[in-house]
Design a protein around this motif. Structure first.
Motif, PDB file in Angstrom:
ATOM      1  N   VAL A 155       0.764  -1.299  -0.138  1.00 48.90           N
ATOM      2  CA  VAL A 155       0.016   0.016  -0.076  1.00 48.90           C
ATOM      3  C   VAL A 155       0.874   1.488   0.020  1.00 48.90           C
ATOM      4  O   VAL A 155       1.801   1.399   0.667  1.00 48.90           O
ATOM      5  CB  VAL A 155      -0.884  -0.043   1.191  1.00 48.90           C
ATOM      6  CG1 VAL A 155      -1.675   1.400   1.394  1.00 48.90           C
ATOM      7  CG2 VAL A 155      -1.839  -1.180   1.281  1.00 48.90           C
ATOM      8  N   THR A 157       0.634   5.146   0.227  1.00 50.06           N
ATOM      9  CA  THR A 157      -0.258   6.497   0.551  1.00 50.06           C
ATOM     10  C   THR A 157      -0.019   7.790  -0.424  1.00 50.06           C
ATOM     11  O   THR A 157       1.279   7.915  -0.242  1.00 50.06           O
ATOM     12  CB  THR A 157      -0.422   6.668   2.215  1.00 50.06           C
ATOM     13  OG1 THR A 157       0.852   7.035   2.385  1.00 50.06           O
ATOM     14  CG2 THR A 157      -1.158   5.564   2.685  1.00 50.06           C
ATOM     15  N   SER A 174      -6.743  16.018   0.758  1.00 49.41           N
ATOM     16  CA  SER A 174      -6.669  15.421   2.226  1.00 49.41           C
ATOM     17  C   SER A 174      -5.422  15.018   2.491  1.00 49.41           C
ATOM     18  O   SER A 174      -4.439  15.013   1.832  1.00 49.41           O
ATOM     19  CB  SER A 174      -7.744  14.294   2.205  1.00 49.41           C
ATOM     20  OG  SER A 174      -8.818  14.565   1.967  1.00 49.41           O
ATOM     21  N   GLY A 175      -5.333  14.903   3.896  1.00 39.28           N
ATOM     22  CA  GLY A 175      -3.845  14.434   4.434  1.00 39.28           C
ATOM     23  C   GLY A 175      -3.561  13.065   3.817  1.00 39.28           C
ATOM     24  O   GLY A 175      -2.451  12.946   3.033  1.00 39.28           O
ATOM     25  N   ILE A 176      -4.575  11.778   3.884  1.00 42.32           N
ATOM     26  CA  ILE A 176      -4.308  10.806   3.052  1.00 42.32           C
ATOM     27  C   ILE A 176      -5.154  10.917   1.832  1.00 42.32           C
ATOM     28  O   ILE A 176      -6.412  10.526   2.144  1.00 42.32           O
ATOM     29  CB  ILE A 176      -4.448   9.660   3.731  1.00 42.32           C
ATOM     30  CG1 ILE A 176      -3.637   9.640   4.950  1.00 42.32           C
ATOM     31  CG2 ILE A 176      -4.046   8.610   2.907  1.00 42.32           C
ATOM     32  CD1 ILE A 176      -3.690   8.518   6.059  1.00 42.32           C
ATOM     33  N   LYS A 179      -4.755   6.257  -2.328  1.00 40.63           N
ATOM     34  CA  LYS A 179      -3.567   4.798  -1.992  1.00 40.63           C
ATOM     35  C   LYS A 179      -3.635   4.048  -3.326  1.00 40.63           C
ATOM     36  O   LYS A 179      -4.729   3.904  -3.975  1.00 40.63           O
ATOM     37  CB  LYS A 179      -4.124   4.127  -0.960  1.00 40.63           C
ATOM     38  CG  LYS A 179      -5.412   3.495  -1.171  1.00 40.63           C
ATOM     39  CD  LYS A 179      -5.870   2.322   0.190  1.00 40.63           C
ATOM     40  CE  LYS A 179      -7.101   1.880  -0.162  1.00 40.63           C
ATOM     41  NZ  LYS A 179      -7.578   0.875   0.956  1.00 40.63           N
ATOM     42  N   LEU A 192      -9.484   8.182  -0.936  1.00 43.16           N
ATOM     43  CA  LEU A 192      -9.704   7.831   0.284  1.00 43.16           C
ATOM     44  C   LEU A 192     -10.286   9.254   0.811  1.00 43.16           C
ATOM     45  O   LEU A 192     -11.263   9.014   1.734  1.00 43.16           O
ATOM     46  CB  LEU A 192      -8.333   7.512   1.181  1.00 43.16           C
ATOM     47  CG  LEU A 192      -7.876   6.062   0.814  1.00 43.16           C
ATOM     48  CD1 LEU A 192      -6.781   5.993   1.714  1.00 43.16           C
ATOM     49  CD2 LEU A 192      -8.704   5.085   1.280  1.00 43.16           C
ATOM     50  N   GLY A 193      -9.897  10.456   0.582  1.00 42.40           N
ATOM     51  CA  GLY A 193     -10.137  11.698   1.152  1.00 42.40           C
ATOM     52  C   GLY A 193     -11.309  12.295   0.633  1.00 42.40           C
ATOM     53  O   GLY A 193     -12.256  11.538  -0.073  1.00 42.40           O
ATOM     54  N   ARG A 194     -11.224  13.587   0.244  1.00 41.70           N
ATOM     55  CA  ARG A 194     -12.427  14.395  -0.297  1.00 41.70           C
ATOM     56  C   ARG A 194     -12.581  13.907  -1.592  1.00 41.70           C
ATOM     57  O   ARG A 194     -11.424  13.543  -2.315  1.00 41.70           O
ATOM     58  CB  ARG A 194     -11.774  15.894  -0.346  1.00 41.70           C
ATOM     59  CG  ARG A 194     -12.776  16.977  -0.822  1.00 41.70           C
ATOM     60  CD  ARG A 194     -12.178  18.477  -0.435  1.00 41.70           C
ATOM     61  NE  ARG A 194     -11.775  18.783   0.894  1.00 41.70           N
ATOM     62  CZ  ARG A 194     -12.911  19.389   1.500  1.00 41.70           C
ATOM     63  NH1 ARG A 194     -14.127  19.703   0.774  1.00 41.70           N
ATOM     64  NH2 ARG A 194     -12.585  19.527   2.650  1.00 41.70           N
ATOM     65  N   LYS A 195     -13.780  14.109  -1.946  1.00 38.58           N
ATOM     66  CA  LYS A 195     -14.187  13.929  -3.525  1.00 38.58           C
ATOM     67  C   LYS A 195     -13.668  14.544  -4.629  1.00 38.58           C
ATOM     68  O   LYS A 195     -13.282  15.666  -4.239  1.00 38.58           O
ATOM     69  CB  LYS A 195     -15.534  13.770  -3.552  1.00 38.58           C
ATOM     70  CG  LYS A 195     -16.491  12.924  -2.648  1.00 38.58           C
ATOM     71  CD  LYS A 195     -16.308  11.283  -2.879  1.00 38.58           C
ATOM     72  CE  LYS A 195     -17.001  10.577  -1.741  1.00 38.58           C
ATOM     73  NZ  LYS A 195     -16.002   9.667  -1.122  1.00 38.58           N
TER      74      LYS A 195
END
Lengths: 230, 242
Positions: A155, A157, A174-176, A179, A192-195
């Motif tokens: 994985v 990130t 976003s921070g992450i 991935k 994973l984060g904001r769309k």
């Protein structure tokens, strides 16, 4: 007389009319049709011509031979069938087309040849990169902190947090943010984060299986996925 | 400045509410959360929302890391894996977006905050023995570090001559020549044989560290967990605190 039209990136680069009973296709220069691409095996496949039929035989190549997008080991070819080998498409014609697709476009052809050379050059560079790193690699294209990043774990990130493996830039990221995950048959990219912050080849995505050469954009940063043998 | 430090809530909403209401009475300036807000308990979403409303700094714990799919579930035991699956099924997109924005470590008011260990924070090493804490001390510069992860309130002290001691959580007035790593214990699943929720208040001027224990309605939480079909081992351990 049968004809094979070779296309790279949807451009015709070669037209082959042959009277031989058998032609070989592969990466090395002793083949009748030379396809310089790392997805192509040295002796990838051959086409045998009988009286009225042509048969394509895959030579147990690593990445396979496809006819009309179906993987084959041996297949009788019909007029206009598309054979896919690596990044190349070979169109089989039972009759010579007389080079319609190439005719009258000398200027364009020169351009195409130049473009093809660039593509082949790029392919060579990518081949060197993955060989050097021994596996799949991200290359930095825009707003990246690296030129080449080896995907060396299951994985990876991507985001703007200090601790992510691959830093990305951009407003409201976003921070992450995303991935890259190793799957059974390759790698996938997952948001994973904001769309609406992660895209592949310009298309927003939540999850995509990655193909060689895909351009991954996370915020303002762009990376190219160069697939190696992991 | 008075800071309240909470950690390891694990979806236990009743415990979180009880702790926040206790903190409310202590004239605290800010609340920081050291991660593992979710996992095990039956109110992950509600706990994430309440922590987001109440806390200033929120750190990423290993359970949030798993929810983002960044840790192999195969590395967990069966109970933890089942509980992770249950939690992930109940998280909303906005929950995941919140989690994706958390940090692994922070420095604030001359203290250092992390969920598990200052050394490789994303590898979730446990610090239970002095030799493990010594490695932790090498990886931050502040005098005092706060962490969670093991659910056991503890204090590691690093003396000027380099020796390190481990003691159960107790109030300290730090010696200026020593450094400290303080495990604040767990809000939602204490494991030091005291079932009450644990948290710490730190005064950045006097540098005093004070442990607090808070009772909450364990019976109600156990009923909710049983109803939600959560593994009985996780339900039962709340009452004994282990």
């Amino acid at each position: 007389m049968a004809e094979i039209t070779v296309k790279f990136d949807d451009k015709v680069i070669e037209r082959i009319v042959t009277e031989k009973k058998r032609i070989s296709i592969g990466r090395t220069h002793d083949n009748d049709i030379v396809l310089e691409n790392r997805g192509v095996s040295r002796k990838h496949a051959m086409i045998e011509f009988n009286d009225n039929a042509a048969v394509i035989i895959d030579n147990e190549s690593l990445n396979g031979t496809f006819v009309n997008n179906r993987k084959i080991s041996e297949e009788v070819l019909r007029d206009e069938d598309t054979i896919t080998i690596g990044k190349y498409a070979l169109i089989y014609h039972t009759q010579s087309t007389g080079g319609d697709e190439m005719a009258g476009l000398d200027g364009t052809m020169v351009l195409n040849t130049k473009k093809q050379k660039e593509m082949l050059e790029r392919d060579k560079v990518e081949r060197r990169i993955v060989e050097q790193h021994g596996g799949s690699v991200l290359t930095g294209e825009e707003n990246c902190e690296f030129a080449e990043y080896r995907i060396d774990r299951d994985v990876i990130t991507i985001g703007k947090a200090k601790f992510v493996h691959v830093k990305a830039k951009g407003f409201m990221l976003s921070g992450i943010q995303a991935k890259i995950v190793k799957e059974d048959c390759g790698y996938s990219l997952v948001n994973l984060g904001r769309k609406n912050k992660t895209s592949v080849n310009g298309e927003l995505t939540e999850r995509t299986m990655l193909k060689n050469g895909d351009l991954i954009s996370v915020g303002k940063s762009t990376f190219k996925f160069v697939e190696g043998k992991d | 400045m008075k800071l309240a430090l909470i950690s390891d809530i694990h979806g236990n909403l009743e415990a979180l509410r009880a702790v926040l209401s206790d903190i409310d009475k202590q004239d605290v300036d800010k609340i920081h959360c050291l991660g593992d807000i979710i996992g095990y308990g039956c109110n992950p979403t509600e706990c994430l929302d309440l922590v987001a409303q109440s806390c200033d700094i929120i750190l990423l714990g290993n359970h949030e890391y798993v929810a983002l799919g960044l840790l192999e579930e195969s590395a967990m035991n069966e109970v933890a894996r089942q509980s992770t699956e249950w939690t992930c099924d109940h998280l909303s997109d906005s929950n995941l977006e919140t989690i994706a924005n958390l940090d692994l470590e922070a420095s604030v008011e001359n203290t250092y905050l992390v969920h598990a260990c200052p050394y490789e924070p994303d590898q979730w090493h446990y610090m239970l023995r002095p030799e493990e804490a010594v490695v932790g001390f090498d990886n931050f510069i502040e005098q005092i570090g706060f962490f969670g992860h093991s659910h056991v309130p503890m204090i590691f002290t690093l003396y000027p001559q380099g020796t390190c001691s481990a003691k159960p959580g107790h109030d300290i007035d730090p010696d200026p020549d020593c450094r400290y790593l303080v495990n604040v214990g767990s809000v939602g699943q204490p494991r030091d044989l005291d079932p009450r929720s644990s948290y710490v208040i730190y005064d950045s001027e006097s540098r005093d560290v004070r442990f607090h224990r808070v009772e909450y309605d364990i019976g109600l939480v156990q009923q909710k967990m049983t109803k939600a079909n959560i593994h009985s081992m996780l339900v039962e351990r709340l009452l004994v605190g282990r």
